[in-house]
Design an enzyme around this catalytic site. Structure first.
Site, PDB file in Angstrom:
ATOM      1  N   ARG A 113      35.009  45.910  38.643  1.00 20.54           N
ATOM      2  CA  ARG A 113      36.015  45.027  39.285  1.00 20.54           C
ATOM      3  C   ARG A 113      36.560  44.037  38.148  1.00 20.54           C
ATOM      4  NH1 ARG A 113      35.128  42.400  44.971  1.00 20.54           N
ATOM      5  NH2 ARG A 113      37.348  41.494  45.548  1.00 20.54           N
ATOM      6  N   CYS A 114      37.058  44.951  37.122  1.00 23.87           N
ATOM      7  CA  CYS A 114      37.600  44.258  35.890  1.00 23.87           C
ATOM      8  C   CYS A 114      38.489  45.116  35.039  1.00 23.87           C
ATOM      9  CB  CYS A 114      36.121  44.321  35.061  1.00 23.87           C
ATOM     10  SG  CYS A 114      36.504  43.735  33.323  1.00 23.87           S
ATOM     11  N   GLU A 171      40.312  41.672  41.203  1.00 26.26           N
ATOM     12  CA  GLU A 171      39.421  41.416  40.289  1.00 26.26           C
ATOM     13  C   GLU A 171      39.076  39.877  39.855  1.00 26.26           C
ATOM     14  OE1 GLU A 171      40.805  44.137  37.567  1.00 26.26           O
ATOM     15  OE2 GLU A 171      41.147  42.854  36.119  1.00 26.26           O
ATOM     16  N   GLN A 224      37.940  57.347  42.669  1.00 24.33           N
ATOM     17  CA  GLN A 224      39.149  56.118  42.711  1.00 24.33           C
ATOM     18  C   GLN A 224      40.190  56.865  41.815  1.00 24.33           C
ATOM     19  OE1 GLN A 224      35.765  52.943  41.588  1.00 24.33           O
ATOM     20  NE2 GLN A 224      37.813  52.136  41.382  1.00 24.33           N
TER      21      GLN A 224
END
Ligand code: CDP
Length: 784
Positions: free
Chosen positions: A368-369, A738, A221
């Site tokens: 996802r945060c 997110e 990523q």
């Protein structure tokens, strides 16, 4: 104000179909495991079954005898190359291959390389390792006990304590608590969970001895940051390293860190001079790569009797496993957990976090945060419900009473963040109206009278996304800006490249829409490329919903640089002064004479064929965007749940999600993001946990135990939105990816607790399985 573009141009606000889906839905994507290079060989990890044990001899002879086996690399081999340990992304170091002892089950012990994948896996079984087991530390609450085993003997500090971090005014907060008429609080555990992307982690490392060039195809990523870290740690010249992150099947934070498998594949390729592929199995992914959460939290709220909140006090114990491999900004040991005052106007707050080591897989990644905002949102949204219960007040009313008022933005919260904008009441009222809140409460009363169980759960969360700004945010010292480079070709088509890297979020479409918005070039004529460090400008990558706030802004700014140059060329072509020209998406025209116009395509051609004197040829720009602040998206989620008294099974009857991410680039993609994130939130609330038994054995290491929701379990998500643009983002956009994962767990849990609150239930830790509910019902005499 953003000018509306035509559907053909497809700028901001159009639900343009995802360009990338053409290849994805035909099965024509290129993932790391699709790569087959000439001479490529395969690596497989030997992993320990023990959670804590001394390593004696490692015997590799039998494995080496298997035909097709080329090498077995151990920690000792890496030690000789100075690569037995590597830095984590957060002020710690981690063993690449274990030396001396192992610290968690499934830790990497040796790397076997063979001509094919199956031989490598078979040979790994033949590597014999002598283990001498040591006492295991599983419960973080006992990490600092005097008789707890010291896990990290490599550290100077002979303690399992990693850090203490605090923010806010302890004294002032304690002062408010002393005199507050109402105090309410809870202990909540946000369980260890895992992002479980569809595609596991993997790489192909290809070192060419003739050119000394290393190319690594990686599920990354953050390819640029990985390149720099490879260069710094391995001592390879950065110009000779190329990281390519091809198509990625979901990341969710799992693919931010550098894992031992990548390092071993690179070492093996350097040693053998051949490309080496390493692809994790599902169990390896769940058992050894970056987990998320694992926060044991306490929150207390001090309030007036009428429900006005005064102060918040939070204490948390963070379990980081064997190495602190949190992927988060250097200055924030507990990430952005200090956003825990949420959407509410607290006068005082104090938050402290302690991190400890245990015999578990390392991590603490932002699933996802935005670096622990999920834990923070869950805690405050649960705590508000506990307060409402204590006061016998409606949880919606309590929230509406305490929201930061819309006219108080920009709002500085007591824990130091400046929220850029918000209108929490608007989102809440829309959600309440949409779900028919009053009628539901009446229905709930009737159901209770009839002995049935129904609950309504609200979560009105605030987010904090878009790291930078660079003055405060860095990962391993690399500042958190992001970038975009755009080239307009002579025929008016464009290529744009960013420092981010999508893993399914649709950047090839949405970033093209930003260029289309700013330059009026149709979205179909714009190619977006990410993930190749040889071509893309430097950036920190995609996670924590940062792409739109950072690279999205960079894309707008680079487009504007191009537009400024295009104006000069248009003035030359139209024989007018620049000041006399007006812009509408796609063309410049002379003020008052709209027919005297030059399209962006004509201007692009002129940039290479008819260049004004004193102007450089070409039409391209690059922009590195350092955001002045984070963006603060928010929303209200409301869940209605019915519980089966006989089995304890919770059934989500309805779920309304109102999100506000400012100006939207692509409404269809945003909806998709919300659907996906809510489904993950559902899984976390009801199904998922990476638990350990007392010997440190992973209990959630396969999809038989770590459940993934299917269409059968997933309810219909009803989405809607309000729009409060970010005042500092060039497009008024905030991140959104997110939000549903951050905001939804509390809505689910609040709904279940609400359904059982009349029985005296105040809190249930996730995952709320039917078994857990049934046990409570049995205890309360509701079920037999
Ligand atoms: O960093 P990441 O891409 O995961 O998160 P994001 O910036 O929230 O974007 C997720 C997807 O939603 C991207 O395709 C964005 O361009 C899109 N998006 C949008 O269309 N409008 C917004 N205001 C925010 C995001």
């Amino acid at each position: 104000m953003l000018q509306k573009t035509s559907p053909e141009i497809g700028g901001m606000g159009h639900s343009v179909k995802r360009k990338e889906d053409l290849r994805f839905i035909q099965g024509k994507g290129t993932y790391v495991d699709d790569l087959h290079l000439p001479g490529m060989v395969y690596g497989h990890m030997v992993r320990t079954p023990y959670a804590h044990a001394k390593i004696g001899a490692i015997r590799t002879e039998e494995a080496m005898k298997l035909p097709g086996v080329l090498a077995v690399i151990t920690g000792h081999d890496l030690e000789k190359a100075g690569l037995a340990w590597m830095p984590t992304l957060f002020h710690d170091k981690q063993m690449v291959l274990a030396t001396g002892k192992v610290l968690f089950q499934s830790q990497e012990v040796a790397f076997v390389v063979a001509e094919d994948r199956y031989t490598a896996a078979d040979a790994a079984e033949l590597v014999e390792v002598d283990y001498d087991d040591l006492p295991v530390l599983v419960d973080p609450h006992h990490a600092l006990d005097p008789d707890a085993p010291i896990l990290r003997e490599d550290r100077q500090e002979k303690s399992n304590h990693i850090f203490h971090w605090e923010v806010g005014d302890r004294q002032a907060t304690d002062g408010v608590f002393q005199s507050a008429p109402v105090k309410a609080g809870l202990n909540a555990f946000f369980q260890r969970c895992h992002p479980a992307p569809l595609e596991t982690c993997g790489c192909v490392a290809d070192y060419h001895p003739a050119t000394a060039r290393l190319t690594v195809w990686e599920t990354s990523q953050a390819p640029h940051a990985h390149r720099t870290l490879f260069a710094l740690v391995a001592g390879l010249p950065e110009n000779n390293i190329r990281i390519i992150a091809p198509d990625i099947g979901g990341g969710f934070g799992n693919k931010v860190p550098i894992y031992p498998g990548y390092v071993c594949a690179v070492v093996a390729s350097l040693q053998l001079g051949r490309p080496v592929k390493w692809i994790e199995t599902r169990s390896e992914n769940l058992q050894s790569t970056g987990f998320a959460r694992d926060y044991h939290m306490t929150a207390e709220i001090a309030a007036e009797r009428d429900g006005t909140v005064k102060a918040l006090r939070v204490k948390t114990l963070a379990d980081h496993g064997a190495f602190n491999a949190a992927a988060q900004p250097s200055k924030f040991p507990a990430g952005l957990f200090s956003i825990c005052t949420g959407s509410y106007d607290f006068a005082e707050a104090f938050c402290e976090v302690d991190g400890v080591y245990t015999n578990k897989a390392p991590g603490g990644i932002a699933y996802r945060c935005s670096f622990r905002v999920t834990e923070a949102a869950y805690l405050i949204e649960r705590a508000m419900d506990v307060l409402a219960q204590e006061l016998k007040m409606d949880p919606a009313e309590l929230r509406l009473k305490n929201f930061i008022p819309a006219d108080k933005f920009p709002y500085r919260c007591p824990l130091g963040w400046t929220y850029d904008s918000g209108d929490y009441k608007a989102a809440m009222n829309l959600a309440l109206g949409k779900i028919g809140y009053r009628d539901l409460r009446e229905e709930q009363q009737q159901k209770r009278r009839a002995g049935e169980l129904m609950g309504i759960g609200i979560s009105s969360f605030t987010e904090i996304v878009g790291a930078g700004p660079a003055h405060t945010f860095d990962i391993c010292g690399i500042k958190m800006f992001d970038s975009c480079e755009i080239r307009i070709h002579p025929t008016g088509k464009a290529t744009a490249r960013m420092g981010t890297k999508a893993q399914g979020q649709g950047h090839e479409t949405t970033f093209a829409q930003i260029v289309a918005q700013e330059l009026g070039i149709p979205v179909a004529d714009i190619t977006v490329e990410e993930g190749d460090t040889d071509t893309a400008p430097y950036g920190l990558g995609t996670y924590a919903s940062r792409s739109t706030p950072t690279a999205g802004a960079a894309t707008a700014m680079a487009s504007r640089k191009i537009r400024a140059k295009a104006r000069k060329i248009a003035a030359h072509l139209l024989e007018a002064s620049e000041e006399d020209l007006e812009w509408e998406p796609g063309k410049f025209f002379v003020k008052g004479a709209p027919s005297k116009a030059k399209t962006i395509q004509e201007i692009a051609f002129a940039a290479y064929t008819n260049i004004p004197a004193g102007v450089e040829a070409g039409l391209e720009a690059v922009h590195y965007y350092d955001p002045p602040n984070l963006t603060f998206p928010f929303g209200t989620y409301i869940c209605v749940v019915d519980i089966d008294k006989g089995t304890g099974e919770p059934k989500i009857r309805r779920f309304v999600a109102v999100d506000d991410c400012g100006n939207i680039i692509n409404p269809m993609i945003v909806d998709g993001q919300i659907h996906g994130g809510l489904t993950e939130g559902l899984a976390i609330a009801f199904m998922q946990e990476i638990a350990y038994d007392e010997s440190g054995n992973v209990q959630g290491g396969t999809f038989m135990d770590y459940l993934i929701p299917t269409a059968v379990e997933t309810p219909n998500w009803e989405t809607d939105k309000t729009c409060t643009p970010s005042p500092h983002h060039p497009l008024g956009a905030k991140g959104v990816g997110e939000s549903p994962n951050v905001g939804s767990p509390a809505a689910f849990v609040n709904a279940v607790v609400d359904a059982l609150s009349h029985l005296g239930v105040k809190h249930i830790d996730m995952p709320i399985t039917p078994w857990k509910i049934w046990q409570i019902l049995k205890e309360k005499g509701v079920s037999e």
